[in-house]
Design a protein around this motif. Structure first.
Motif, PDB file in Angstrom:
ATOM      1  N   TYR A  64     -31.776  -4.265  38.281  1.00 27.21           N
ATOM      2  CA  TYR A  64     -30.841  -3.865  37.237  1.00 27.21           C
ATOM      3  C   TYR A  64     -31.587  -3.075  36.177  1.00 27.21           C
ATOM      4  N   CYS A  65     -31.143  -1.841  35.989  1.00 27.47           N
ATOM      5  CA  CYS A  65     -31.676  -0.989  34.927  1.00 27.47           C
ATOM      6  C   CYS A  65     -30.527  -0.757  33.954  1.00 27.47           C
ATOM      7  N   PRO A  66     -30.494  -1.492  32.826  1.00 26.99           N
ATOM      8  CA  PRO A  66     -29.381  -1.329  31.881  1.00 26.99           C
ATOM      9  C   PRO A  66     -29.315   0.100  31.349  1.00 26.99           C
ATOM     10  N   ILE A  67     -28.140   0.729  31.500  1.00 31.44           N
ATOM     11  CA  ILE A  67     -27.944   2.104  31.064  1.00 31.44           C
ATOM     12  C   ILE A  67     -27.051   2.116  29.826  1.00 31.44           C
ATOM     13  N   ASN A  68     -27.487   2.846  28.824  1.00 33.24           N
ATOM     14  CA  ASN A  68     -26.804   2.955  27.542  1.00 33.24           C
ATOM     15  C   ASN A  68     -26.256   4.369  27.384  1.00 33.24           C
ATOM     16  N   LYS A  69     -25.003   4.499  26.978  1.00 40.91           N
ATOM     17  CA  LYS A  69     -24.430   5.818  26.705  1.00 40.91           C
ATOM     18  C   LYS A  69     -24.688   6.132  25.237  1.00 40.91           C
ATOM     19  N   VAL A  70     -25.393   7.249  25.003  1.00 41.62           N
ATOM     20  CA  VAL A  70     -25.818   7.622  23.655  1.00 41.62           C
ATOM     21  C   VAL A  70     -25.375   9.054  23.362  1.00 41.62           C
ATOM     22  N   LYS A  71     -24.919   9.276  22.162  1.00 40.24           N
ATOM     23  CA  LYS A  71     -24.521  10.618  21.744  1.00 40.24           C
ATOM     24  C   LYS A  71     -25.763  11.336  21.230  1.00 40.24           C
ATOM     25  N   ARG A  72     -26.102  12.463  21.842  1.00 40.94           N
ATOM     26  CA  ARG A  72     -27.265  13.266  21.448  1.00 40.94           C
ATOM     27  C   ARG A  72     -26.785  14.602  20.902  1.00 40.94           C
ATOM     28  N   LYS A  73     -27.478  15.079  19.888  1.00 40.24           N
ATOM     29  CA  LYS A  73     -27.094  16.341  19.265  1.00 40.24           C
ATOM     30  C   LYS A  73     -28.231  17.339  19.412  1.00 40.24           C
ATOM     31  N   TRP A  74     -27.883  18.516  19.918  1.00 37.82           N
ATOM     32  CA  TRP A  74     -28.789  19.629  19.992  1.00 37.82           C
ATOM     33  C   TRP A  74     -28.324  20.684  18.995  1.00 37.82           C
ATOM     34  N   SER A  75     -29.047  21.749  18.868  1.00 39.90           N
ATOM     35  CA  SER A  75     -28.676  22.787  17.897  1.00 39.90           C
ATOM     36  C   SER A  75     -27.339  23.455  18.248  1.00 39.90           C
ATOM     37  N   ASP A  76     -27.009  23.500  19.538  1.00 42.40           N
ATOM     38  CA  ASP A  76     -25.788  24.196  19.947  1.00 42.40           C
ATOM     39  C   ASP A  76     -24.671  23.289  20.461  1.00 42.40           C
ATOM     40  N   ARG A  77     -24.928  21.980  20.632  1.00 41.82           N
ATOM     41  CA  ARG A  77     -23.893  21.100  21.177  1.00 41.82           C
ATOM     42  C   ARG A  77     -24.231  19.624  20.933  1.00 41.82           C
ATOM     43  N   THR A  78     -23.215  18.812  21.089  1.00 41.93           N
ATOM     44  CA  THR A  78     -23.352  17.365  21.066  1.00 41.93           C
ATOM     45  C   THR A  78     -22.831  16.848  22.393  1.00 41.93           C
ATOM     46  N   LYS A  79     -23.557  15.875  22.986  1.00 41.31           N
ATOM     47  CA  LYS A  79     -23.183  15.414  24.314  1.00 41.31           C
ATOM     48  C   LYS A  79     -23.512  13.932  24.465  1.00 41.31           C
ATOM     49  N   TRP A  80     -22.681  13.224  25.248  1.00 41.57           N
ATOM     50  CA  TRP A  80     -22.983  11.840  25.605  1.00 41.57           C
ATOM     51  C   TRP A  80     -23.931  11.858  26.803  1.00 41.57           C
ATOM     52  N   VAL A  81     -25.047  11.158  26.705  1.00 43.71           N
ATOM     53  CA  VAL A  81     -26.004  11.073  27.809  1.00 43.71           C
ATOM     54  C   VAL A  81     -26.254   9.611  28.146  1.00 43.71           C
ATOM     55  N   GLU A  82     -26.657   9.373  29.379  1.00 44.59           N
ATOM     56  CA  GLU A  82     -26.999   8.020  29.812  1.00 44.59           C
ATOM     57  C   GLU A  82     -28.510   7.892  29.857  1.00 44.59           C
ATOM     58  N   GLU A  83     -29.006   6.855  29.182  1.00 43.43           N
ATOM     59  CA  GLU A  83     -30.448   6.601  29.183  1.00 43.43           C
ATOM     60  C   GLU A  83     -30.696   5.110  29.284  1.00 43.43           C
ATOM     61  N   PRO A  84     -31.869   4.715  29.768  1.00 40.79           N
ATOM     62  CA  PRO A  84     -32.169   3.285  29.888  1.00 40.79           C
ATOM     63  C   PRO A  84     -32.139   2.597  28.521  1.00 40.79           C
ATOM     64  N   LEU A  85     -31.569   1.405  28.488  1.00 38.87           N
ATOM     65  CA  LEU A  85     -31.506   0.641  27.245  1.00 38.87           C
ATOM     66  C   LEU A  85     -32.895   0.184  26.831  1.00 38.87           C
ATOM     67  N   PHE A  86     -33.678  -0.300  27.786  1.00 39.47           N
ATOM     68  CA  PHE A  86     -35.039  -0.759  27.515  1.00 39.47           C
ATOM     69  C   PHE A  86     -36.019   0.237  28.118  1.00 39.47           C
ATOM     70  N   ARG A  87     -36.742   0.947  27.292  1.00 41.86           N
ATOM     71  CA  ARG A  87     -37.708   1.934  27.770  1.00 41.86           C
ATOM     72  C   ARG A  87     -38.798   1.250  28.599  1.00 41.86           C
ATOM     73  N   SER A  88     -39.055   1.787  29.782  1.00 38.76           N
ATOM     74  CA  SER A  88     -40.118   1.343  30.685  1.00 38.76           C
ATOM     75  C   SER A  88     -39.918  -0.050  31.277  1.00 38.76           C
ATOM     76  N   TYR A  89     -38.669  -0.532  31.307  1.00 40.60           N
ATOM     77  CA  TYR A  89     -38.393  -1.842  31.907  1.00 40.60           C
ATOM     78  C   TYR A  89     -37.242  -1.751  32.893  1.00 40.60           C
ATOM     79  N   VAL A  90     -37.395  -2.483  34.008  1.00 38.17           N
ATOM     80  CA  VAL A  90     -36.344  -2.679  34.995  1.00 38.17           C
ATOM     81  C   VAL A  90     -36.397  -4.157  35.350  1.00 38.17           C
ATOM     82  N   PHE A  91     -35.244  -4.754  35.623  1.00 37.96           N
ATOM     83  CA  PHE A  91     -35.187  -6.166  35.984  1.00 37.96           C
ATOM     84  C   PHE A  91     -34.962  -6.288  37.479  1.00 37.96           C
TER      85      PHE A  91
END
Length: 156
Positions: A28-55
């Motif tokens: 299980y690799c917990p995935i978190n949906k996070v809103k990221r903002k760039w200079s030209d757009r804002t987008k929802w991205v999926e990234e691991p909740l715990f950096r460098s950890y998998v269960f």
């Protein structure tokens, strides 16, 4: 069978989870949906909740070597010289929390309800106090005790 935390190379959490699943290991690799903002757009991205950890949910005695040999796995996470075992209830709580909330923040905890603290400044400086609760109507909090983390979801 028990859940264990595995430490991975940086930014390889999703790939490690895929590789372990291909080897027949429940993970299980917990995935978190996070809103990221760039200079030209804002987008929802999926990234691991715990950096460098998998269960992983394994029989440690028979399957630990298979997990260690997987690509981009560094090692198991150890606590007091033993592999860190995660409670099933905590894995289920993380899954449920991530189903209900997006844009979750991970914060390391050092103070829990019931702990005694010493006040360092203000009128009550030097006095010991017992932590009764944490209240904030704009946040939902879930404490993962065995990992020392608190998950925080900010509500609109």
């Amino acid at each position: 069978m028990a859940w264990f935390a595995v430490y991975t190379k940086s930014r390889c959490e999703k790939q490690v989870a895929l590789d372990l699943e291909a080897l027949g290991i429940e993970c299980y690799c917990p995935i978190n949906k996070v809103k990221r903002k760039w200079s030209d757009r804002t987008k929802w991205v999926e990234e691991p909740l715990f950096r460098s950890y998998v269960f992983v949910n394994i029989d440690y005695v028979t399957e630990n070597v298979t997990v260690r040999k997987a690509r981009n796995v560094v090692n198991f996470v150890y606590w007091l010289s033993k592999p860190a075992q995660i409670q099933e209830e905590e894995i289920l709580a993380i899954k449920s929390f991530l189903t209900d909330f997006v844009n979750v923040e991970v914060i390391g905890t050092s103070v829990k309800v019931g702990d005694f603290i010493t006040i360092k400044s203000g009128v009550f400086e030097g006095k010991r106090a017992k932590v009764q609760s944490f209240k904030n109507k704009k946040e939902v909090r879930l404490i993962i005790e065995s990992m020392g983390y608190e998950l925080v979801a900010h509500l609109a």
